[in-house]
Write a protein that holds these residues in place. Sequence first.
Motif, PDB file in Angstrom:
ATOM      1  N   PHE A 297     -13.459   0.835  -6.130  1.00 18.06           N
ATOM      2  CA  PHE A 297     -12.919   0.303  -4.877  1.00 18.06           C
ATOM      3  C   PHE A 297     -12.935  -1.213  -4.981  1.00 18.06           C
ATOM      4  CE2 PHE A 297     -15.526   3.966  -2.806  1.00 18.06           C
ATOM      5  CZ  PHE A 297     -14.582   4.899  -3.198  1.00 18.06           C
ATOM      6  N   HIS A 298     -11.812  -1.825  -4.616  1.00 18.62           N
ATOM      7  CA  HIS A 298     -11.797  -3.285  -4.504  1.00 18.62           C
ATOM      8  C   HIS A 298     -11.366  -3.544  -3.067  1.00 18.62           C
ATOM      9  CE1 HIS A 298     -10.769  -7.320  -6.705  1.00 18.62           C
ATOM     10  NE2 HIS A 298     -11.869  -7.365  -6.015  1.00 18.62           N
ATOM     11  N   LEU A 299     -12.320  -3.335  -2.174  1.00 14.55           N
ATOM     12  CA  LEU A 299     -11.994  -3.323  -0.749  1.00 14.55           C
ATOM     13  C   LEU A 299     -12.808  -4.357   0.013  1.00 14.55           C
ATOM     14  CD1 LEU A 299     -11.885   0.555  -0.191  1.00 14.55           C
ATOM     15  CD2 LEU A 299      -9.955  -1.010   0.089  1.00 14.55           C
ATOM     16  N   PRO A 300     -12.189  -4.963   1.010  1.00 17.19           N
ATOM     17  CA  PRO A 300     -12.902  -5.932   1.855  1.00 17.19           C
ATOM     18  C   PRO A 300     -13.628  -5.220   2.995  1.00 17.19           C
ATOM     19  CG  PRO A 300     -10.612  -5.827   2.490  1.00 17.19           C
ATOM     20  CD  PRO A 300     -10.785  -4.818   1.399  1.00 17.19           C
ATOM     21  N   MET A 301     -14.079  -5.987   3.973  1.00 15.01           N
ATOM     22  CA  MET A 301     -14.825  -5.428   5.107  1.00 15.01           C
ATOM     23  C   MET A 301     -13.881  -4.768   6.104  1.00 15.01           C
ATOM     24  SD  MET A 301     -18.050  -5.548   4.920  1.00 15.01           S
ATOM     25  CE  MET A 301     -18.764  -5.672   6.543  1.00 15.01           C
TER      26      MET A 301
ATOM     27  N   VAL B 126      -4.812   2.110 -15.770  1.00 14.66           N
ATOM     28  CA  VAL B 126      -5.082   2.538 -14.393  1.00 14.66           C
ATOM     29  C   VAL B 126      -4.022   3.570 -14.015  1.00 14.66           C
ATOM     30  CG1 VAL B 126      -5.292   1.798 -11.984  1.00 14.66           C
ATOM     31  CG2 VAL B 126      -6.145   0.326 -13.824  1.00 14.66           C
ATOM     32  N   GLU B 127      -4.480   4.769 -13.675  1.00 13.18           N
ATOM     33  CA  GLU B 127      -3.511   5.849 -13.444  1.00 13.18           C
ATOM     34  C   GLU B 127      -2.929   5.806 -12.039  1.00 13.18           C
ATOM     35  OE1 GLU B 127      -5.925   9.211 -14.425  1.00 13.18           O
ATOM     36  OE2 GLU B 127      -5.805   8.785 -16.583  1.00 13.18           O
ATOM     37  N   LYS B 128      -3.784   5.526 -11.089  1.00  8.51           N
ATOM     38  CA  LYS B 128      -3.286   5.516  -9.701  1.00  8.51           C
ATOM     39  C   LYS B 128      -3.929   4.388  -8.914  1.00  8.51           C
ATOM     40  CE  LYS B 128      -1.542  10.071  -9.115  1.00  8.51           C
ATOM     41  NZ  LYS B 128      -1.805  10.683 -10.418  1.00  8.51           N
ATOM     42  N   VAL B 129      -3.113   3.807  -8.029  1.00  5.40           N
ATOM     43  CA  VAL B 129      -3.630   2.785  -7.126  1.00  5.40           C
ATOM     44  C   VAL B 129      -3.416   3.309  -5.701  1.00  5.40           C
ATOM     45  CG1 VAL B 129      -3.438   0.390  -6.368  1.00  5.40           C
ATOM     46  CG2 VAL B 129      -3.026   0.960  -8.775  1.00  5.40           C
ATOM     47  N   LEU B 130      -4.511   3.537  -4.995  1.00  3.78           N
ATOM     48  CA  LEU B 130      -4.409   4.044  -3.620  1.00  3.78           C
ATOM     49  C   LEU B 130      -4.568   2.861  -2.670  1.00  3.78           C
ATOM     50  CD1 LEU B 130      -6.683   7.223  -3.972  1.00  3.78           C
ATOM     51  CD2 LEU B 130      -4.234   7.006  -4.426  1.00  3.78           C
TER      52      LEU B 130
ATOM     53  N   VAL C  16      -8.887   1.963  -5.763  1.00  9.33           N
ATOM     54  CA  VAL C  16      -8.602   2.079  -4.328  1.00  9.33           C
ATOM     55  C   VAL C  16      -8.663   0.671  -3.752  1.00  9.33           C
ATOM     56  CG1 VAL C  16      -9.297   3.101  -2.138  1.00  9.33           C
ATOM     57  CG2 VAL C  16      -9.655   4.368  -4.274  1.00  9.33           C
ATOM     58  N   THR C  17      -7.571   0.270  -3.115  1.00 11.77           N
ATOM     59  CA  THR C  17      -7.512  -1.089  -2.575  1.00 11.77           C
ATOM     60  C   THR C  17      -6.822  -1.055  -1.207  1.00 11.77           C
ATOM     61  OG1 THR C  17      -6.899  -3.353  -3.116  1.00 11.77           O
ATOM     62  CG2 THR C  17      -5.365  -1.649  -3.828  1.00 11.77           C
ATOM     63  N   CYS C  18      -6.366  -2.213  -0.743  1.00  9.03           N
ATOM     64  CA  CYS C  18      -5.665  -2.227   0.542  1.00  9.03           C
ATOM     65  C   CYS C  18      -4.532  -3.244   0.450  1.00  9.03           C
ATOM     66  CB  CYS C  18      -6.632  -2.577   1.669  1.00  9.03           C
ATOM     67  SG  CYS C  18      -7.323  -4.221   1.504  1.00  9.03           S
ATOM     68  N   ASP C  19      -3.708  -3.295   1.497  1.00  4.73           N
ATOM     69  CA  ASP C  19      -2.606  -4.273   1.403  1.00  4.73           C
ATOM     70  C   ASP C  19      -3.122  -5.683   1.647  1.00  4.73           C
ATOM     71  OD1 ASP C  19      -2.982  -3.739   4.122  1.00  4.73           O
ATOM     72  OD2 ASP C  19      -0.844  -3.783   4.624  1.00  4.73           O
TER      73      ASP C  19
END
Length: 703
Positions: free
Chosen positions: A174-178, A253-257, A221-224
Amino acid sequence: MGKPGVFNKALICDPPILKVMQSSGGGAAEHLLESEIGVHWKEEELINPPPKFIAQANMADPAIFERFGEENFPECFREYAELLSWDRYWHTTLDTSNPPFWKWFVGGKLNASYNCIDRHLAKHRNKAAIIWVPEQEEEPDQILTFQELYSRVNEFALVLSEVAGLKKGDRVTFHLPMNPSLPVSMLAAARLGIIHNEVFGGFSAKACAERMEDAKSKILVTCDGYYRNGQWIDKKADADLTVDEASKVGIKVEKVLVWRRYPGKYLSKAEMVAGRDYFVDELLKKMHGKRVYPIPMDSEDPLFLMYTSGSTGRPKGCQHRTGGYLAYAAGTSKYVQDIHPEDVYWCFADIGWITGHSYIVYGPLALGATTVMYEGVPMFPDPGRSWRIAERLGVNIFHTAPTTIRMLRKAAPNEPDKYNYHFKTMTTVGEPIEPEVWRWYYDVVGKGEACITDTWWQTETGGIMCSTLPALQSMKPGSAGSGMPGIYPIIYDENGNEIKKGERRAGNICIRNPWPGIMQTIWGDPERYVRQYYLKYCKNTSSKDWHDWPYFAGDGAVLAPDGYFRILGRVDDVIKVAGHRLGTKELENAALTTKEISEAAAVPLADELRGHVPLIFASLKPGATPSKEIEAEVVSNIAKELGPIAKPRAVYLVPDLPKTRSGKIMRRVLAAISNNEDYGDVTTLANPDVVETIRKTVREHSV
Ligand code: PRX
């Protein structure tokens, strides 16, 4: 400053239980080891918790220290494990057959997601589990009740398994913020035994790719994007770079969600790649209403990886186990943070660091508490923001880092007075807190009515190692307190001799015993685990007795006469910037990506707000001449490689770096020059003359 309160006389007894402290006087740092940060603090007076706090505390029974005493070890930790719901009870509390790879609650089975969600539904279905506060103040909060969290976690777990093809034991990055997507993603992975690997949202694409490579993880897994300090940060653009960087190091990297901050509305400028990139909100629609059974995991099955910087270049993947970690996070949340289900608890940290994993997500949710998450920075749009959030939500437990406290104090020291909130406990974590800053936290933020716990621990330790138990032990500004129940810290000098309390000498703080929250190993590198944390003080490498395997934490500390530890900072080459660990080697490697640079040294510069900031000293390759452009490129390369948090305050291009005769760069000398301290005798260096040149350069360009 509040006077020591009046409290039950029965509680006044020998350390570490509450007592009125007379000042023991004298500096604690007269004989500091060279590698340690010199401090000359005097002993501070003790401050007692308000009786009102003691009356409601989760732990006000002084017998806890006896229950967790050495004669009851390791069975004492059943008390923490019993806070959880087990699918199968364990048969062995601690297995020491393969030191130092300790096993906890062996034979037990449980699921972390079930423990944090499902088991609270019967009583707390409609209670807020997560309150997410967006940075844009006009945007409404998002409140996830336990029921809502349950639905989202189930549905996203199905996305992870059915769309991303992940199964138990696989790693997902996951490369996700708060954003609530982060705890939802973590708990969804945990539901299926998928090992999550969150990379702090502020880290660069390259840093994320390196961690994916180390973890052999192919799903991102990331976000916009997200808001930070009023700016929209495009995170999906970062994800594309991560995919490129990962392919350079052999990971396809197979998939980016991609979670969208506003479902249905895509705010990134980066295009979606067909067959690789998916919008999570669209996938979730397909899973609507579906449920997935939480897999009973072995107590020893890994729950997550958390990369952290050490003294060498490569970040270490700290591997945390399911049963021991969760038990330890829950137990310490209950007794130190004093979290009850009816409290409103706000840990103002980032889930991308261990503090957020243990004390925003796993600990509080395991206890069925309401955990507040804030998207943004403390000062947006003004320094009153934190206190408005506290007032509006009725936050009564507040937890943050000294760097945030310093920042808020500097910006608006009287601001908290304007707001009508009341904290019962407050925590600090991540760095030593100066007594003066502590007092502001106590008097102004806490309005003199809250207990403060100064919690010392590390990514590796999973949970708090030293702290006071707030209803049982007095607070002391700048001191972390004693070892937690069941944690037996000790200070050794370089030769392995114990430095006893009151000796007024600093040494290396170690933990004598195993505990449930300790990491299992360094992912993929068990030898490094042993080398880094145990070999220094291991008494006998063939011994199977835990007494022979003290854990070396890498921090300097002194032990006051009253049994309280004062942590002085890292003894290895790690720079703590705003509470976050950055490896000197990582910074130096990044500086060396500038083609003109031949050698670089990163050192910490003391900073009023951030604790420390990095400085880079570098020498150039033959033929290159120093220029502002090269300096700027070093800064930008570091930001690119590691992320903006790592940007050096200054880059000094110097003719050579001070070295020992064996060729070791003397960072200590560079740090002393930068911080205006005495750098001692340098005549034994291979190139003593360069020291004076460097000193002049620093003086002329002081930052
Ligand atoms: O040097 C200590 C410092 O932070 C280091 C651990 O950093 P990290 O793994 O990023 O985890 C931070 C959150 C637990 C320690 O080795 N540190 C942490 N808490 C304190 C502290 N230094 C002094 N006082 C503390 N309360």
